[in-house]
Write a protein that holds these residues in place. Structure first.
Motif, mmCIF file in Angstrom:
data_model
loop_
_atom_site.group_PDB
_atom_site.id
_atom_site.type_symbol
_atom_site.label_atom_id
_atom_site.label_comp_id
_atom_site.label_asym_id
_atom_site.label_seq_id
_atom_site.Cartn_x
_atom_site.Cartn_y
_atom_site.Cartn_z
ATOM 1 N N GLU A 1 3.855 9.357 -8.173
ATOM 2 C CA GLU A 1 5.221 9.725 -7.795
ATOM 3 C C GLU A 1 5.350 9.936 -6.293
ATOM 4 O O GLU A 1 6.405 9.636 -5.706
ATOM 5 N N HIS A 2 4.295 10.412 -5.659
ATOM 6 C CA HIS A 2 4.359 10.703 -4.224
ATOM 7 C C HIS A 2 4.247 9.450 -3.369
ATOM 8 O O HIS A 2 4.923 9.337 -2.336
ATOM 9 N N ASP A 3 3.404 8.511 -3.757
ATOM 10 C CA ASP A 3 3.122 7.341 -2.925
ATOM 11 C C ASP A 3 3.245 6.098 -3.787
ATOM 12 O O ASP A 3 2.507 5.921 -4.763
ATOM 13 N N SER A 4 4.170 5.225 -3.422
ATOM 14 C CA SER A 4 4.379 3.992 -4.201
ATOM 15 C C SER A 4 3.227 3.019 -4.052
ATOM 16 O O SER A 4 3.176 2.019 -4.790
ATOM 17 N N TYR A 5 2.312 3.267 -3.114
ATOM 18 C CA TYR A 5 1.168 2.373 -2.971
ATOM 19 C C TYR A 5 0.323 2.341 -4.246
ATOM 20 O O TYR A 5 -0.306 1.323 -4.553
ATOM 21 N N PHE A 6 0.295 3.436 -5.001
ATOM 22 C CA PHE A 6 -0.518 3.512 -6.207
ATOM 23 C C PHE A 6 0.175 2.887 -7.415
ATOM 24 O O PHE A 6 -0.419 2.849 -8.495
ATOM 25 N N ALA A 7 1.398 2.413 -7.247
ATOM 26 C CA ALA A 7 2.085 1.754 -8.359
ATOM 27 C C ALA A 7 1.499 0.360 -8.577
ATOM 28 O O ALA A 7 1.177 -0.342 -7.612
ATOM 29 N N PRO A 8 1.349 -0.079 -9.814
ATOM 30 C CA PRO A 8 0.829 -1.440 -10.057
ATOM 31 C C PRO A 8 1.851 -2.486 -9.654
ATOM 32 O O PRO A 8 3.059 -2.257 -9.660
ATOM 33 N N GLY A 9 1.346 -3.653 -9.289
ATOM 34 C CA GLY A 9 2.219 -4.741 -8.870
ATOM 35 C C GLY A 9 1.519 -6.076 -9.038
ATOM 36 O O GLY A 9 0.560 -6.203 -9.803
ATOM 37 N N PHE A 10 2.005 -7.062 -8.293
ATOM 38 C CA PHE A 10 1.457 -8.416 -8.369
ATOM 39 C C PHE A 10 1.283 -8.947 -6.949
ATOM 40 O O PHE A 10 2.052 -8.604 -6.047
ATOM 41 N N ASP A 11 0.275 -9.791 -6.776
ATOM 42 C CA ASP A 11 0.059 -10.400 -5.468
ATOM 43 C C ASP A 11 0.902 -11.660 -5.341
ATOM 44 O O ASP A 11 1.730 -11.974 -6.207
ATOM 45 N N CYS A 12 0.692 -12.403 -4.253
ATOM 46 C CA CYS A 12 1.525 -13.579 -3.991
ATOM 47 C C CYS A 12 1.274 -14.703 -4.994
ATOM 48 O O CYS A 12 2.106 -15.611 -5.127
ATOM 49 N N CYS A 13 0.153 -14.650 -5.688
ATOM 50 C CA CYS A 13 -0.159 -15.675 -6.689
ATOM 51 C C CYS A 13 0.278 -15.277 -8.091
ATOM 52 O O CYS A 13 -0.009 -16.004 -9.059
ATOM 53 N N GLY A 14 0.911 -14.113 -8.218
ATOM 54 C CA GLY A 14 1.359 -13.666 -9.521
ATOM 55 C C GLY A 14 0.305 -12.953 -10.340
ATOM 56 O O GLY A 14 0.538 -12.653 -11.516
ATOM 57 N N VAL A 15 -0.855 -12.651 -9.736
ATOM 58 C CA VAL A 15 -1.929 -11.948 -10.442
ATOM 59 C C VAL A 15 -1.711 -10.441 -10.270
ATOM 60 O O VAL A 15 -1.343 -9.969 -9.180
ATOM 61 N N ALA A 16 -1.949 -9.699 -11.314
ATOM 62 C CA ALA A 16 -1.755 -8.250 -11.264
ATOM 63 C C ALA A 16 -2.696 -7.620 -10.245
ATOM 64 O O ALA A 16 -3.877 -7.966 -10.156
ATOM 65 N N SER A 17 -2.168 -6.684 -9.460
ATOM 66 C CA SER A 17 -2.977 -5.984 -8.467
ATOM 67 C C SER A 17 -3.761 -4.860 -9.142
ATOM 68 O O SER A 17 -3.736 -4.702 -10.361
ATOM 69 N N PHE A 18 -4.465 -4.071 -8.346
ATOM 70 C CA PHE A 18 -5.217 -2.949 -8.901
ATOM 71 C C PHE A 18 -4.256 -1.960 -9.556
ATOM 72 O O PHE A 18 -3.202 -1.628 -9.002
ATOM 73 N N SER A 19 -4.640 -1.469 -10.692
ATOM 74 C CA SER A 19 -3.803 -0.507 -11.411
ATOM 75 C C SER A 19 -3.938 0.882 -10.791
ATOM 76 O O SER A 19 -4.832 1.149 -9.980
ATOM 77 N N THR A 20 -3.059 1.781 -11.208
ATOM 78 C CA THR A 20 -3.118 3.160 -10.723
ATOM 79 C C THR A 20 -4.420 3.831 -11.138
ATOM 80 O O THR A 20 -5.029 4.567 -10.353
ATOM 81 N N HIS A 21 -4.870 3.571 -12.351
ATOM 82 C CA HIS A 21 -6.126 4.156 -12.822
ATOM 83 C C HIS A 21 -7.306 3.658 -11.991
ATOM 84 O O HIS A 21 -8.223 4.429 -11.689
ATOM 85 N N GLN A 22 -7.295 2.394 -11.616
ATOM 86 C CA GLN A 22 -8.381 1.867 -10.794
ATOM 87 C C GLN A 22 -8.413 2.521 -9.420
ATOM 88 O O GLN A 22 -9.481 2.885 -8.915
#
Length: 396
Positions: free
Chosen positions: A108-129
């Motif tokens: 909630e404090h930092d959106s950097y820890f939110a999961p997302g996708f890179d430019c190739c559409g592959v999932a980025s590191f999850s919050t748990h990771q």
């Protein structure tokens, strides 16, 4: 100076170039200044992250972070995980409920820890990771290669994750779990010490030194004191629960405890008149100032209760024995931090004291959170960090 001198030559020659021809020296100076300007212009261009794409640069590694995220979730966070709650508490240094609280607050404090996708559409590191990476880095003092094998994080990504995680912990939980004691806190601390025979005690104070392995060579003189290696000092006040109420970090290791005390903020509230009022009675005498248990190097102040260096009778020997035994609470607190977060017991490989401060303050805040979370549960085994008790090494 030579550059500005040549610029003046070029400007003067350009102003009169319409009427007179340039000398060979002026032509060389003009070409030299043009090259300097071109070099500065090219160097001032912003580069992409990691230097950007360029010929000769190796391609990105496929670390299969999605697969390793699935393995992590199956090991610890699934409905029927591979490792039980005891192993989770040992490896994450806390219970699952506290981990979930930290994960939700950091997300909630930092959106950097939110999961997302890179430019190739592959999932980025999850919050748990990301949270697991930061906790393993601090708990085990892992290097980047170990985290790369375990969680598939690159070296630069590890540094970024740990930095943002520590900042989030300090910003979110710092005001709650690392602050000067208020009136209710002091009442609890003094009641606990009064039951142990120390009426009016507000905690124990001491200084710990953290070895700085990668201290710059030019700074080693001011960071190396009686120790054989450069160190950075941490001043702390700890109560009988091993809870930290004050932490001041950053003084060079060449300074002793008195020098660290002079620059710390321990007595700031007392000097400003904002500290809670303390009153207690000992031997029918009213006292209006509490005290800290300290060792012999601290000054002879009313707020510092020291031992007797050379006791002369049985009463003094009994006092010295009890004072020296009780003030070990702060040493036990330092040992608890180093045992729970091994990065503080290993020589620090970082290159900045600011980053060291963020990490050790975040470790202290997490330590306090764990103490509060587990204090009222008598069934918990407090020896869960003793991982090597089953191994015996014979003397050679």
């Amino acid at each position: 100076p030579h550059y500005f001198f040549l610029c003046r030559i070029v400007m003067s020659s350009s102003s009169c170039s319409g009427s007179l021809s340039l000398s060979p020296f002026e032509e060389d100076a003009q070409r030299f200044v043009a090259r300097l300007r071109q070099r500065r212009k090219s160097s001032s261009r912003k580069k992409g992250k990691g230097g950007g794409s360029r010929p000769g640069k190796s391609q990105n590694r496929n670390r299969n972070r999605v697969l390793y995220n699935q393995l992590l979730m199956a090991d610890y966070f699934a409905a029927n995980p591979t490792y039980d709650a005891i192993q989770f508490r040992r490896r994450f240094r806390m219970r699952r409920s506290l981990f979930d609280t930290i994960l939700a607050a950091v997300l909630e404090h930092d959106s950097y820890f939110a999961p997302g996708f890179d430019c190739c559409g592959v999932a980025s590191f999850s919050t748990h990771q990301k949270v697991t990476c930061a906790l393993r880095y601090m708990a085990y003092g892992m290097c980047a290669d170990q985290l790369d094998e375990l969680l598939r994080f690159g070296e630069s990504t590890v540094a970024l994750v740990v930095d943002r995680f520590c900042r989030a912990i300090i910003d979110v939980f710092g005001p709650t779990y690392l602050h000067p004691p208020n009136a209710e806190d002091l009442k609890m601390i003094m009641k606990d010490y009064a039951e142990k025979g120390w009426i009016g005690c507000m905690g124990c104070i001491d200084v710990m030194k953290w070895v700085w392995k990668n201290c710059p060579m030019a700074w080693r003189g001011q960071y190396k004191g009686k120790e054989t290696h450069p160190t950075v000092a941490l001043e702390a006040v700890v109560d009988s629960r091993l809870y930290f109420w004050h932490a001041y970090f950053g003084c060079p290791g060449a300074q002793n405890d008195i020098n660290v005390l002079d620059s710390s903020t321990l007595f700031q509230g007392l000097l400003e008149g904002t500290a809670p009022q303390v009153r207690y009675i000992v031997n029918d005498t009213m006292y209006k100032m509490g005290y800290y248990l300290a060792d012999g190097i601290y000054p002879e102040w009313q707020i510092m209760m020291k031992t007797i260096a050379d006791p002369q009778n049985e009463k003094q020997r009994n006092y010295a024995k009890r004072q020296e035994g009780r003030r070990k609470d702060v040493e036990r607190g330092f040992g608890g931090i180093q045992n729970r977060f091994h990065i503080t017991s290993h020589p620090c490989r970082l290159h900045s004291t600011d980053t060291m401060e963020k990490i050790i303050i975040a470790c202290i805040i997490l330590h306090n959170m764990i103490i509060v979370d587990e204090w009222d549960d008598p069934n918990l085994d407090q020896r869960y960090l003793k991982e090597d008790d089953d191994f015996v090494v014979d003397e050679v």
